[in-house]
Design an enzyme around this catalytic site. Structure first.
Site, PDB file in Angstrom:
ATOM      1  N   LYS A   1     -10.277   6.289  -3.917  1.00  0.00           N
ATOM      2  CA  LYS A   1      -9.345   7.355  -3.530  1.00  0.00           C
ATOM      3  C   LYS A   1      -7.966   6.894  -3.977  1.00  0.00           C
ATOM      4  O   LYS A   1      -7.613   5.722  -3.804  1.00  0.00           O
ATOM      5  CB  LYS A   1      -9.446   7.535  -2.016  1.00  0.00           C
ATOM      6  CG  LYS A   1      -8.276   8.191  -1.321  1.00  0.00           C
ATOM      7  CD  LYS A   1      -8.675   8.597   0.095  1.00  0.00           C
ATOM      8  CE  LYS A   1      -7.530   8.447   1.071  1.00  0.00           C
ATOM      9  NZ  LYS A   1      -7.868   8.911   2.427  1.00  0.00           N
TER      10      LYS A   1
ATOM     11  N   ASP B   1      -7.259  16.446   6.327  1.00  0.00           N
ATOM     12  CA  ASP B   1      -7.096  15.156   7.012  1.00  0.00           C
ATOM     13  C   ASP B   1      -6.079  15.324   8.143  1.00  0.00           C
ATOM     14  O   ASP B   1      -6.462  15.570   9.292  1.00  0.00           O
ATOM     15  CB  ASP B   1      -6.685  14.064   6.015  1.00  0.00           C
ATOM     16  CG  ASP B   1      -6.523  12.708   6.700  1.00  0.00           C
ATOM     17  OD1 ASP B   1      -6.955  12.571   7.853  1.00  0.00           O
ATOM     18  OD2 ASP B   1      -5.951  11.779   6.089  1.00  0.00           O
TER      19      ASP B   1
ATOM     20  N   LYS C   1     -11.461  11.320  11.955  1.00  0.00           N
ATOM     21  CA  LYS C   1     -10.873  10.047  12.395  1.00  0.00           C
ATOM     22  C   LYS C   1     -10.957   9.994  13.910  1.00  0.00           C
ATOM     23  O   LYS C   1     -10.600  10.973  14.575  1.00  0.00           O
ATOM     24  CB  LYS C   1      -9.408   9.958  11.956  1.00  0.00           C
ATOM     25  CG  LYS C   1      -9.244   9.890  10.443  1.00  0.00           C
ATOM     26  CD  LYS C   1      -7.805   9.770  10.020  1.00  0.00           C
ATOM     27  CE  LYS C   1      -7.712   9.575   8.515  1.00  0.00           C
ATOM     28  NZ  LYS C   1      -6.331   9.579   8.015  1.00  0.00           N
TER      29      LYS C   1
ATOM     30  N   HIS D   1       0.876  -1.174   0.000  1.00  0.00           N
ATOM     31  CA  HIS D   1       0.000   0.000   0.000  1.00  0.00           C
ATOM     32  C   HIS D   1       0.913   1.224   0.000  1.00  0.00           C
ATOM     33  O   HIS D   1       1.529   1.559   1.006  1.00  0.00           O
ATOM     34  CB  HIS D   1      -0.891  -0.058   1.255  1.00  0.00           C
ATOM     35  CG  HIS D   1      -2.099   0.805   1.171  1.00  0.00           C
ATOM     36  ND1 HIS D   1      -3.119   0.604   0.265  1.00  0.00           N
ATOM     37  CD2 HIS D   1      -2.478   1.891   1.911  1.00  0.00           C
ATOM     38  CE1 HIS D   1      -4.061   1.516   0.447  1.00  0.00           C
ATOM     39  NE2 HIS D   1      -3.692   2.301   1.437  1.00  0.00           N
TER      40      HIS D   1
ATOM     41  N   ASP E   1      -5.588  11.672  -2.487  1.00  0.00           N
ATOM     42  CA  ASP E   1      -5.006  12.052  -1.201  1.00  0.00           C
ATOM     43  C   ASP E   1      -3.525  12.336  -1.427  1.00  0.00           C
ATOM     44  O   ASP E   1      -2.756  11.442  -1.785  1.00  0.00           O
ATOM     45  CB  ASP E   1      -5.177  10.913  -0.188  1.00  0.00           C
ATOM     46  CG  ASP E   1      -4.784  11.334   1.225  1.00  0.00           C
ATOM     47  OD1 ASP E   1      -4.293  12.478   1.390  1.00  0.00           O
ATOM     48  OD2 ASP E   1      -4.963  10.527   2.161  1.00  0.00           O
TER      49      ASP E   1
ATOM     50  N   GLU F   1      -7.552  15.672  -1.056  1.00  0.00           N
ATOM     51  CA  GLU F   1      -7.344  15.514   0.395  1.00  0.00           C
ATOM     52  C   GLU F   1      -5.945  15.976   0.780  1.00  0.00           C
ATOM     53  O   GLU F   1      -4.955  15.578   0.161  1.00  0.00           O
ATOM     54  CB  GLU F   1      -7.541  14.032   0.742  1.00  0.00           C
ATOM     55  CG  GLU F   1      -7.335  13.698   2.206  1.00  0.00           C
ATOM     56  CD  GLU F   1      -7.747  12.252   2.525  1.00  0.00           C
ATOM     57  OE1 GLU F   1      -8.494  11.637   1.732  1.00  0.00           O
ATOM     58  OE2 GLU F   1      -7.309  11.746   3.569  1.00  0.00           O
TER      59      GLU F   1
ATOM     60  N   GLU G   1     -14.075   5.689   4.368  1.00  0.00           N
ATOM     61  CA  GLU G   1     -13.017   4.819   3.831  1.00  0.00           C
ATOM     62  C   GLU G   1     -12.753   3.691   4.835  1.00  0.00           C
ATOM     63  O   GLU G   1     -11.605   3.318   5.060  1.00  0.00           O
ATOM     64  CB  GLU G   1     -11.751   5.635   3.554  1.00  0.00           C
ATOM     65  CG  GLU G   1     -11.234   6.379   4.785  1.00  0.00           C
ATOM     66  CD  GLU G   1     -10.027   7.256   4.522  1.00  0.00           C
ATOM     67  OE1 GLU G   1      -9.699   7.535   3.359  1.00  0.00           O
ATOM     68  OE2 GLU G   1      -9.391   7.671   5.518  1.00  0.00           O
TER      69      GLU G   1
ATOM     70  N   LYS H   1      -3.831   7.403  -3.866  1.00  0.00           N
ATOM     71  CA  LYS H   1      -2.761   7.976  -3.054  1.00  0.00           C
ATOM     72  C   LYS H   1      -1.713   8.545  -3.996  1.00  0.00           C
ATOM     73  O   LYS H   1      -1.120   7.806  -4.797  1.00  0.00           O
ATOM     74  CB  LYS H   1      -2.132   6.896  -2.174  1.00  0.00           C
ATOM     75  CG  LYS H   1      -3.084   6.317  -1.153  1.00  0.00           C
ATOM     76  CD  LYS H   1      -3.594   7.354  -0.199  1.00  0.00           C
ATOM     77  CE  LYS H   1      -3.106   7.129   1.189  1.00  0.00           C
ATOM     78  NZ  LYS H   1      -3.658   8.116   2.137  1.00  0.00           N
TER      79      LYS H   1
HETATM   80  C1  MUC Z   1      -4.871   8.814   4.997  1.00  0.00           C
HETATM   81  O1  MUC Z   1      -4.076   9.730   4.949  1.00  0.00           O
HETATM   82  O2  MUC Z   1      -5.979   9.040   4.584  1.00  0.00           O
HETATM   83  C2  MUC Z   1      -6.459   6.219   4.916  1.00  0.00           C
HETATM   84  C3  MUC Z   1      -6.679   5.424   3.858  1.00  0.00           C
HETATM   85  C4  MUC Z   1      -5.453   5.078   3.313  1.00  0.00           C
HETATM   86  O3  MUC Z   1      -5.240   4.375   2.349  1.00  0.00           O
HETATM   87  O4  MUC Z   1      -4.487   5.686   4.018  1.00  0.00           O
HETATM   88  C5  MUC Z   1      -5.050   6.283   5.139  1.00  0.00           C
HETATM   89  C6  MUC Z   1      -4.439   7.521   5.606  1.00  0.00           C
HETATM   90 MG    MG Z   2      -5.509  11.132   4.172  1.00  0.00          MG
END
Ligand code: MUC
Ligand code: MG
Length: 369
Positions: free
Chosen positions: A163, A245, A269, A18, A194, A220, A323, A165
């Protein structure tokens, strides 16, 4: 009243690497807290974080040490206090440590809700929904693999929102990657990104403009945690939703962000907020300020995920869904009955407390010694 407070570290491999701007995860270390009362109730909480100290200010090891050294003796010394008074006493005696506080608070509410015979959501004011939408995070690091993964998730009715990254490559490369996925999945599929605070304000202006033009729905945490000025300017400049976030660390920062127009959406969160009550307060601040809500995760296992779902089920609006897919990223199950994901949503149990049953034998076998 409290007999024992144990913190267990359980390492579980992920189903694939991941990749995030802050860390690449191959395993997740679940930080599980078990509170036992003198009269035989057991409550569970979770303080899992991402990438050791790569994401937040607490690590699995610091949470374990601080709970064993400071939280446990304090809790054991208390008697005759209700949950609210217990939480207040913890806050008066212990600074910071939001993840540890959240885990303890979750366990206390799990016990209290079991005593009352109600789900935790009912102790927090009452649920408005019995399931929450759950997106999936595409973070394999490879565009083609991400597209195939998304198509398979849509076909199996598990997730229809994604989402991505980004932030670890050049802005142009990231934009190209995101827009290729957006085009492959089509206009009905919501795509968010994000950045995990990786961009300067100028990079953000460039990247967000192209992502907005390409049909992406949300950005994000584009900039640094403390750069609220940049978050404010980006929120005002673009039509696309800008979500806070990492900048959101509980009710105080939520209030400051709301006052300064530093985000159009909050990623709530429970761990970052410092507890279930505090996460609910963040939701209230958003409601008063006209800010939309999204239910975030620290990639927790089923305990933190269900505790989060209990809170998010009480939110007046959950415009951007959640999520809460953490358990689905792990290769091992630690519940006797896995959480139920159906029709793109996570179902909330109607049973008392968290509403889950932990497989303690399995945890015992897997925990770090
Ligand atoms: C984040 O920064 O959002 C949440 C889902 C993911 O894949 O990483 C986290 C952290
Ligand atoms: Mg995030």
């Amino acid at each position: 009243m409290y007999k024992s407070i144990e913190t267990l570290l359980v390492e579980i491999p992920t189903i694939r690497p991941h990749k995030m701007a802050v860390a690449t995860m191959q395993t997740q270390t679940l930080v599980l807290v078990k509170v036992t009362t003198e009269d035989g109730f057991i409550g569970w909480g979770e303080a899992t974080t991402i990438g050791g100290l790569g994401y937040g200010e607490e690590s699995p090891e610091s949470v374990k040490t601080n709970i064993e050294t400071y939280f446990a003796p304090l809790l054991k010394s208390l008697s005759g206090l209700n949950v609210a008074q217990t939480i207040q006493t913890i806050k008066r005696n212990i600074n910071g440590n939001r993840f540890a506080k959240n885990a303890i608070q979750t366990a206390l509410f799990d016990i209290q809700a079991q005593r009352l015979g109600l789900p935790i959501s009912e102790v927090l004011g009452g649920r408005l929904r019995h399931s929450v939408p759950v997106l999936w995070v595409l973070a394999s690091g490879n565009t083609e693999k991400d597209i195939a993964e998304a198509q398979q998730m849509i076909a199996s009715k598990r997730h229809n929102t994604f989402k991505l990254k980004i932030g670890s490559r050049r802005v142009e490369e990231d934009v190209e990657h995101v827009l290729a996925i957006k085009q492959a999945l089509g206009s009905d599929v919501s795509i968010r990104v994000d950045v995990n605070r990786a961009w300067s304000e100028l990079e953000a202006v460039k990247g967000i403009q192209q992502l907005q033009d390409g049909g992406v729905d949300l950005i994000e945490q584009p900039c640094a945690i403390d750069n609220i000025d940049a978050m404010q300017r980006l929120t005002r400049r673009f039509d696309i939703a800008i979500m806070a976030d990492e900048s959101l660390m509980g009710p105080d920062s939520a209030y400051r962000l709301a006052k300064r127009n530093g985000a159009s959406v909050f990623a709530v969160k429970i761990a970052q907020s410092g507890g279930l009550v505090e996460a609910s307060e963040v939701g209230k601040i958003a409601k008063l300020a006209g800010i939309d809500l999204y239910g975030g995760t620290m990639l927790e296992g089923p305990i933190g995920t269900m505790a989060s779902a209990q809170v998010f089920s009480t939110f007046h609006n959950l415009a951007y869904g959640t999520e809460l897919f953490g358990p689905l990223l792990l290769t091992e199950e630690i519940l006797k009955t896995p959480l139920q994901y159906q029709n793109f949503e996570l179902m909330l149990p109607t049973t008392a407390g968290l509403g889950i049953e932990i497989d303690e034998d399995k945890i015992d076998r897997m925990r770090r010694q």
